[in-house]
Design an enzyme around this catalytic site. Structure first.
Site, PDB file in Angstrom:
ATOM      1  N   GLU A  19      -3.969 -12.965   4.796  1.00 45.81           N
ATOM      2  CA  GLU A  19      -4.112 -11.561   5.182  1.00 45.81           C
ATOM      3  C   GLU A  19      -5.538 -11.380   5.685  1.00 45.81           C
ATOM      4  OE1 GLU A  19      -3.008  -8.080   2.463  1.00 45.81           O
ATOM      5  OE2 GLU A  19      -5.188  -7.865   2.597  1.00 45.81           O
ATOM      6  N   PRO A  23     -11.927  -5.977  12.113  1.00 44.74           N
ATOM      7  CA  PRO A  23     -13.384  -5.797  12.060  1.00 44.74           C
ATOM      8  C   PRO A  23     -13.742  -4.318  12.189  1.00 44.74           C
ATOM      9  CG  PRO A  23     -12.704  -6.738  14.167  1.00 44.74           C
ATOM     10  CD  PRO A  23     -11.462  -6.585  13.353  1.00 44.74           C
ATOM     11  N   THR A  50      -4.298  -5.875   7.768  1.00 46.50           N
ATOM     12  CA  THR A  50      -4.297  -4.629   6.996  1.00 46.50           C
ATOM     13  C   THR A  50      -4.545  -3.417   7.897  1.00 46.50           C
ATOM     14  OG1 THR A  50      -6.655  -4.736   6.541  1.00 46.50           O
ATOM     15  CG2 THR A  50      -5.214  -5.804   4.942  1.00 46.50           C
ATOM     16  N   HIS A  95       0.275  -3.915   8.664  1.00 47.42           N
ATOM     17  CA  HIS A  95       0.513  -3.054   7.507  1.00 47.42           C
ATOM     18  C   HIS A  95       0.666  -1.615   8.000  1.00 47.42           C
ATOM     19  CE1 HIS A  95      -1.209  -6.021   4.315  1.00 47.42           C
ATOM     20  NE2 HIS A  95      -0.334  -6.583   5.136  1.00 47.42           N
ATOM     21  N   ASP A 127      -3.851   4.303  -0.478  1.00 46.52           N
ATOM     22  CA  ASP A 127      -4.538   4.897  -1.625  1.00 46.52           C
ATOM     23  C   ASP A 127      -5.025   6.292  -1.281  1.00 46.52           C
ATOM     24  OD1 ASP A 127      -4.407   2.903  -3.667  1.00 46.52           O
ATOM     25  OD2 ASP A 127      -5.735   1.675  -2.435  1.00 46.52           O
TER      26      ASP A 127
HETATM   27  P1  FAD Z   1       4.379   3.033  -3.716  1.00 47.30           P
HETATM   28  O1  FAD Z   1       5.392   1.961  -3.782  1.00 47.30           O
HETATM   29  O2  FAD Z   1       4.751   4.297  -3.031  1.00 47.30           O
HETATM   30  O3  FAD Z   1       3.947   3.338  -5.227  1.00 47.30           O
HETATM   31  C1  FAD Z   1       2.813   4.153  -5.516  1.00 47.30           C
HETATM   32  C2  FAD Z   1       2.937   4.716  -6.933  1.00 47.30           C
HETATM   33  O4  FAD Z   1       3.962   5.712  -6.964  1.00 47.30           O
HETATM   34  C3  FAD Z   1       3.336   3.686  -7.984  1.00 47.30           C
HETATM   35  O5  FAD Z   1       2.686   4.054  -9.187  1.00 47.30           O
HETATM   36  C4  FAD Z   1       4.844   3.849  -8.114  1.00 47.30           C
HETATM   37  O6  FAD Z   1       5.300   3.478  -9.401  1.00 47.30           O
HETATM   38  C5  FAD Z   1       5.029   5.336  -7.833  1.00 47.30           C
HETATM   39  N1  FAD Z   1       6.267   5.648  -7.095  1.00 47.30           N
HETATM   40  C6  FAD Z   1       6.817   4.960  -6.067  1.00 47.30           C
HETATM   41  N2  FAD Z   1       7.905   5.600  -5.613  1.00 47.30           N
HETATM   42  C7  FAD Z   1       8.037   6.724  -6.362  1.00 47.30           C
HETATM   43  C8  FAD Z   1       8.966   7.815  -6.376  1.00 47.30           C
HETATM   44  N3  FAD Z   1       9.991   7.870  -5.510  1.00 47.30           N
HETATM   45  N4  FAD Z   1       8.793   8.807  -7.291  1.00 47.30           N
HETATM   46  C9  FAD Z   1       7.759   8.765  -8.185  1.00 47.30           C
HETATM   47  N5  FAD Z   1       6.858   7.758  -8.223  1.00 47.30           N
HETATM   48  C10 FAD Z   1       6.982   6.756  -7.315  1.00 47.30           C
HETATM   49  N6  FAD Z   1      -3.726  -0.323   1.227  1.00 47.30           N
HETATM   50  C11 FAD Z   1      -4.191   0.058   2.430  1.00 47.30           C
HETATM   51  O7  FAD Z   1      -4.764   1.141   2.572  1.00 47.30           O
HETATM   52  N7  FAD Z   1      -4.033  -0.766   3.537  1.00 47.30           N
HETATM   53  C12 FAD Z   1      -3.403  -1.971   3.451  1.00 47.30           C
HETATM   54  O8  FAD Z   1      -3.286  -2.675   4.471  1.00 47.30           O
HETATM   55  C13 FAD Z   1      -2.923  -2.400   2.183  1.00 47.30           C
HETATM   56  N8  FAD Z   1      -2.298  -3.593   2.048  1.00 47.30           N
HETATM   57  C14 FAD Z   1      -1.794  -3.959   0.813  1.00 47.30           C
HETATM   58  C15 FAD Z   1      -1.103  -5.169   0.684  1.00 47.30           C
HETATM   59  C16 FAD Z   1      -0.604  -5.562  -0.559  1.00 47.30           C
HETATM   60  C17 FAD Z   1       0.140  -6.861  -0.679  1.00 47.30           C
HETATM   61  C18 FAD Z   1      -0.812  -4.734  -1.694  1.00 47.30           C
HETATM   62  C19 FAD Z   1      -0.309  -5.167  -3.047  1.00 47.30           C
HETATM   63  C20 FAD Z   1      -1.478  -3.528  -1.575  1.00 47.30           C
HETATM   64  C21 FAD Z   1      -1.976  -3.120  -0.327  1.00 47.30           C
HETATM   65  N9  FAD Z   1      -2.641  -1.896  -0.158  1.00 47.30           N
HETATM   66  C22 FAD Z   1      -3.106  -1.514   1.071  1.00 47.30           C
HETATM   67  C23 FAD Z   1      -2.870  -1.017  -1.318  1.00 47.30           C
HETATM   68  C24 FAD Z   1      -1.748   0.029  -1.522  1.00 47.30           C
HETATM   69  O9  FAD Z   1      -1.743   0.951  -0.448  1.00 47.30           O
HETATM   70  C25 FAD Z   1      -2.044   0.752  -2.847  1.00 47.30           C
HETATM   71  O10 FAD Z   1      -1.902  -0.137  -3.919  1.00 47.30           O
HETATM   72  C26 FAD Z   1      -1.305   2.062  -3.075  1.00 47.30           C
HETATM   73  O11 FAD Z   1      -1.951   2.732  -4.156  1.00 47.30           O
HETATM   74  C27 FAD Z   1       0.163   1.924  -3.449  1.00 47.30           C
HETATM   75  O12 FAD Z   1       0.910   1.507  -2.397  1.00 47.30           O
HETATM   76  P2  FAD Z   1       2.470   1.117  -2.583  1.00 47.30           P
HETATM   77  O13 FAD Z   1       2.994   0.817  -1.256  1.00 47.30           O
HETATM   78  O14 FAD Z   1       2.630   0.133  -3.667  1.00 47.30           O
HETATM   79  O15 FAD Z   1       3.025   2.559  -3.072  1.00 47.30           O
END
Ligand code: FAD
Length: 318
Positions: A19, A23, A50, A95, A127
């Site tokens: 990943e 830049p 990302t 992403h 986030d």
């Molecule tokens: P979700 O799956 O929506 O979950 C978020 C929270 O809400 C969790 O606590 C979940 O339990 C809860 N939830 C989910 N669905 C529901 C629902 N229907 N009702 C109630 N609660 C719910 N961030 C960036 O900004 N850019 C990136 O490119 C990026 N790449 C990433 C790549 C990987 C492999 C990982 C692991 C993370 C990455 N992140 C990135 C970080 C990510 O955006 C954060 O971790 C974010 O806080 C959660 O994203 P998610 O897609 O897991 O969210």
């Protein structure tokens, strides 16, 4: 080619992937290529790029006045994906975020993906914006990654926001989602978080990539619990080699993960960052050897723009 097809074609052999982050705007793409070049010998079938959320910047206007503006510091995810795809002939995975994008903007981005021959996307919520305590859904955007997955699946089936019906059985997109072996920070329990992950898969996700972890037991347990509730898609471990002393506090704070005592001790007693990098390399090699034995489909490395340590690790493994 879809990520799931790459995994199938590998017939049980573990693949190498990375990943990268775009830049900062205003810098060229050459440095990015310099970091990808040394890793191409390990034949990554795909590279993730990302997307960063928008953020506020405060501009001094004189007379003590400050103007708040909104900007994206590292734009260009899709352009980078297209250039990498054509330069290296590998698949790329942009992403796609809920946060900061309306549903229409997301739809246009996905239409561009189709034109560019990009058929893998990683669907993420994103986030909270910097300086905000909680994640707030963008007005007109998706609230959770699961909603975004459903939208991407619809577009892959030929159904756009203004359409009533899907027009195809064949989904043109292969959709990845995030999984958290140590639980997502906002989830009230691991069980709750896993159920939300199951909903993302049921909505159309084809594979999961995990948050980084340093203790394989956490990953093994996560996979077992995911399988027990019927998540059958590939679960790809995300790997980050620790490289500086500051990672000891920065990684747990940013990614809400624990570090094993043994690793903390080794890093703390390292005399400088060169010694820490070596500790990180050795830890990651032994971590990955155990994951290889377990039969993981892919070892997915978070490069964060640095390739030297990943190259050393990959040389030991592939
Ligand atoms: P979700 O799956 O929506 O979950 C978020 C929270 O809400 C969790 O606590 C979940 O339990 C809860 N939830 C989910 N669905 C529901 C629902 N229907 N009702 C109630 N609660 C719910 N961030 C960036 O900004 N850019 C990136 O490119 C990026 N790449 C990433 C790549 C990987 C492999 C990982 C692991 C993370 C990455 N992140 C990135 C970080 C990510 O955006 C954060 O971790 C974010 O806080 C959660 O994203 P998610 O897609 O897991 O969210």
């Amino acid at each position: 080619m879809k990520i799931t097809e790459h995994i199938q074609a590998a017939q049980g052999k573990t693949l190498f992937s990375i990943e990268i982050i775009p830049p900062p705007k205003g810098t060229g793409i050459e440095d990015l290529y310099k970091n990808i070049d040394p890793l191409m010998e390990f034949k990554p079938p795909f590279i993730d790029v990302t997307t960063s959320r928008e953020e506020y910047v405060y501009l001094e206007k004189g007379n003590g006045l400050v103007e708040r503006k909104i900007t994206r510091m590292r734009p260009g995810t899709l352009g980078i994906c297209a250039s990498i795809q054509y330069k290296y002939n590998v698949d790329t995975v942009p992403h796609v975020l809920c946060g900061g994008f309306t549903k229409e903007e997301t739809e246009y981005l996905l239409v561009d993906c189709l034109y560019l021959g990009i058929d893998n996307v990683m669907a993420l919520r994103g986030d909270a914006m910097k300086g905000e305590n909680h994640y707030k859904a963008t007005s007109g955007g998706h609230k959770y990654a699961g909603d975004l997955v459903a939208h991407i699946a619809d577009i892959g089936h030929g159904k756009f926001l203004t359409d009533e019906e899907r027009t195809s059985d064949h989904n043109k997109f292969c959709i990845g989602v995030a999984g958290y072996p140590e639980k997502h920070i906002e989830a009230p329990s691991m069980k709750y978080d896993l159920q939300r992950l199951k909903e993302k898969v049921d909505a159309g996700a084809d594979y999961v990539v995990t948050q980084m972890f340093f203790d394989n037991q956490k990953y093994f347990q996560f996979v077992e619990e995911a399988r027990a509730i019927g998540i059958t898609v590939p679960i790809i471990p995300g790997i980050k080699p620790l490289a500086t002393k500051s990672h000891l506090s920065m990684l747990p704070k940013t990614f809400k993960i624990d570090l094993p005592e043994e690793l903390i001790k080794a890093v703390s007693s390292a005399k400088d960052n060169a010694a820490v990098r070596q500790v990180g390399i050795e830890w990651t090699v032994s971590q990955c050897k155990e994951l290889l034995e377990f039969g993981v489909p892919v070892l997915h490395f978070y490069s964060m723009g640095k390739s030297e340590n990943i190259q050393k690790i990959a040389k030991e493994l592939f």
